[in-house]
Design an enzyme around this catalytic site. Structure first.
Site, PDB file in Angstrom:
ATOM      1  N   HIS A  67      40.986  40.703  34.906  1.00  0.00           N
ATOM      2  CA  HIS A  67      41.662  39.649  35.677  1.00  0.00           C
ATOM      3  C   HIS A  67      42.776  40.259  36.543  1.00  0.00           C
ATOM      4  O   HIS A  67      42.853  40.014  37.743  1.00  0.00           O
ATOM      5  CB  HIS A  67      42.223  38.619  34.687  1.00  0.00           C
ATOM      6  CG  HIS A  67      43.078  37.544  35.285  1.00  0.00           C
ATOM      7  ND1 HIS A  67      42.710  36.225  35.303  1.00  0.00           N
ATOM      8  CD2 HIS A  67      44.296  37.597  35.890  1.00  0.00           C
ATOM      9  CE1 HIS A  67      43.667  35.509  35.889  1.00  0.00           C
ATOM     10  NE2 HIS A  67      44.640  36.324  36.247  1.00  0.00           N
ATOM     11  N   GLU A  68      43.608  41.074  35.897  1.00  0.00           N
ATOM     12  CA  GLU A  68      44.733  41.684  36.621  1.00  0.00           C
ATOM     13  C   GLU A  68      44.244  42.678  37.665  1.00  0.00           C
ATOM     14  O   GLU A  68      44.809  42.792  38.748  1.00  0.00           O
ATOM     15  CB  GLU A  68      45.682  42.383  35.644  1.00  0.00           C
ATOM     16  CG  GLU A  68      46.362  41.451  34.661  1.00  0.00           C
ATOM     17  CD  GLU A  68      47.088  40.301  35.345  1.00  0.00           C
ATOM     18  OE1 GLU A  68      47.629  40.498  36.445  1.00  0.00           O
ATOM     19  OE2 GLU A  68      47.091  39.197  34.786  1.00  0.00           O
ATOM     20  N   HIS A  71      43.222  40.906  40.817  1.00  0.00           N
ATOM     21  CA  HIS A  71      44.384  40.634  41.679  1.00  0.00           C
ATOM     22  C   HIS A  71      44.759  41.878  42.466  1.00  0.00           C
ATOM     23  O   HIS A  71      44.969  41.831  43.667  1.00  0.00           O
ATOM     24  CB  HIS A  71      45.614  40.283  40.833  1.00  0.00           C
ATOM     25  CG  HIS A  71      45.630  38.903  40.272  1.00  0.00           C
ATOM     26  ND1 HIS A  71      45.420  37.791  41.030  1.00  0.00           N
ATOM     27  CD2 HIS A  71      45.865  38.458  39.021  1.00  0.00           C
ATOM     28  CE1 HIS A  71      45.517  36.716  40.261  1.00  0.00           C
ATOM     29  NE2 HIS A  71      45.786  37.105  39.031  1.00  0.00           N
TER      30      HIS A  71
HETATM   31 ZN   LIG Z   1      46.360  36.073  37.297  1.00  0.00          ZN
END
Ligand SMILES: [Zn+2]
Length: 375
Positions: A67-68, A71
């Site tokens: 997830h990170e 980003h």
């Molecule tokens: Zn996030």
């Protein structure tokens, strides 16, 4: 952001693990191995509960990492450099050295995380679909990971800054109003509101005994408290940035700093300069030529018994490693440059001569004074 240790680098981004992560890791493992798996699959051997519990927690960890990373990679592709990511009790915080330059870039970067979590949820759903009648423990694990990743996406889409949803919300406000600062103010205020709502919800659950158990209430309130603090910190940061904008290096620098020769020992420095004027930052120069700068921090890196032998030139930051600010450079860009290079001081140069020193503490003190005066 202390209390975190380095995990290593991935795609050139430093990953750090906050100690609170161990709490969530243990909580998830225990609740899976102790409660969730045994109640759904009472005939497994004991060891299997724990193996599947630990594997599920590790995959949950990998999901958050993905997830990170989503980003960060989308951010980087949109010209937002990411220095490091700290994995926290519920998710991660990316340390950007500067904010997005356009609403579109921010929207893409913010949405990438939840989109990634949803994709992972879908993937585990497929695993569950294909294993539910064959490899039951794997199916049980995939089911939990589907749920966890979907919940992660949903939680992060709550429109409270600095959650992803709050960033999406800000980028939309920014696109509509064209005003980045006002959009950030609104989004962070909404973020504080969401935090308070969580706290209130948690308290209601605890005291009205809504059948969810006091632990869920406490958990919700703790998350709310974290959110509220993060939103307030973001709000303050915006105010700081506003206050720094429009000031130049020559306005925020100090020209009143001691100059010391490079050949004196730390002992001589401490007795002759630190005690004498109480300053924590020195320009090291020999016969008018700047050799480097020295701070209390570098002095502290030498153990006291060696103060008599170690010379200033051995512990100073040499001039070739220094970043230089120009006298008319914007103070905000100086702070960003300090963040980017992990430094706390920058000499200010005009026409090839050092005319002053900008120190991070000075900038922060200046900001405090300005905010106290309501400027
Ligand atoms: Zn996030």
């Amino acid at each position: 952001m202390g209390n975190a240790f380095n995990l290593g680098k991935l795609f050139g981004i430093q990953f750090r693990l906050h100690y609170t992560w161990f709490i969530i890791f243990i909580l998830i493992t225990v609740s899976l191995s102790w409660q969730i798996f045994p109640s759904s699959y009472p005939d497994w051997p004991l060891a299997l509960y724990w193996v599947m519990g630990i594997v599920t927690s590790l995959l949950f960890f990998a999901s958050i990492l993905a997830h990170e990373l989503a980003h960060s990679l989308v951010g980087r592709a949109n010209d937002i450099p990411i220095k490091s990511i700290t994995l926290f009790i519920f998710g991660g915080v990316a340390q950007m050295t500067r904010e997005a330059r356009s609403a579109g870039a921010e929207l893409k970067m913010a949405a990438a995380g939840p989109a990634c979590s949803l994709a992972i949820a879908g993937l585990f759903y497929l695993v569950w679909l294909f294993t539910q009648n064959t490899i039951v423990p794997v199916a049980a694990m995939a089911f939990q990971l589907t749920f966890i990743n979907a919940a992660l996406a949903a939680f992060n889409l709550i429109p409270g800054f600095p959650l992803d949803g709050g960033r999406v919300f800000r980028s939309i406000l920014w696109r509509v109003t064209g005003n980045y600062r006002r959009s950030t103010r609104i989004a962070t205020r909404v973020g504080e509101g969401v935090g308070y709502l969580f706290i209130l919800g948690g308290i209601l659950i605890i005291f009205l005994q809504l059948g969810l158990g006091w632990f869920s209430g406490l958990w919700l309130a703790v998350i709310g408290w974290f959110l509220k603090n993060a939103a307030s910190a973001s709000y303050r940061q915006v105010q700081w940035r506003d206050a720094l904008r429009g000031l130049t290096a020559s306005q925020v620098m100090t020209s009143n700093y001691p100059v010391v020769p490079s050949s004196i020992t730390v002992n001589q420095l401490v007795l002759g300069y630190v005690f004498a004027n109480g300053r924590g930052c020195f320009l090291v120069a020999d016969e008018g030529r700047v050799m480097g700068i020295l701070t209390l921090h570098s002095i502290k890196s030498v153990s006291q018994p060696n103060w008599g032998v170690v010379q200033v030139k051995e512990i100073m930051t040499p001039v070739d490693k220094l970043k230089i600010a120009h006298s008319d450079q914007d103070a905000l860009s100086i702070l960003e440059q300090m963040d980017e290079s992990n430094i706390n001081q920058m000499p200010v140069v005009s026409e090839g001569r050092v005319i002053g020193l900008v120190a991070r503490d000075n900038l922060i003190r200046l900001l405090r004074t300005r905010s106290e005066l309501g400027m």
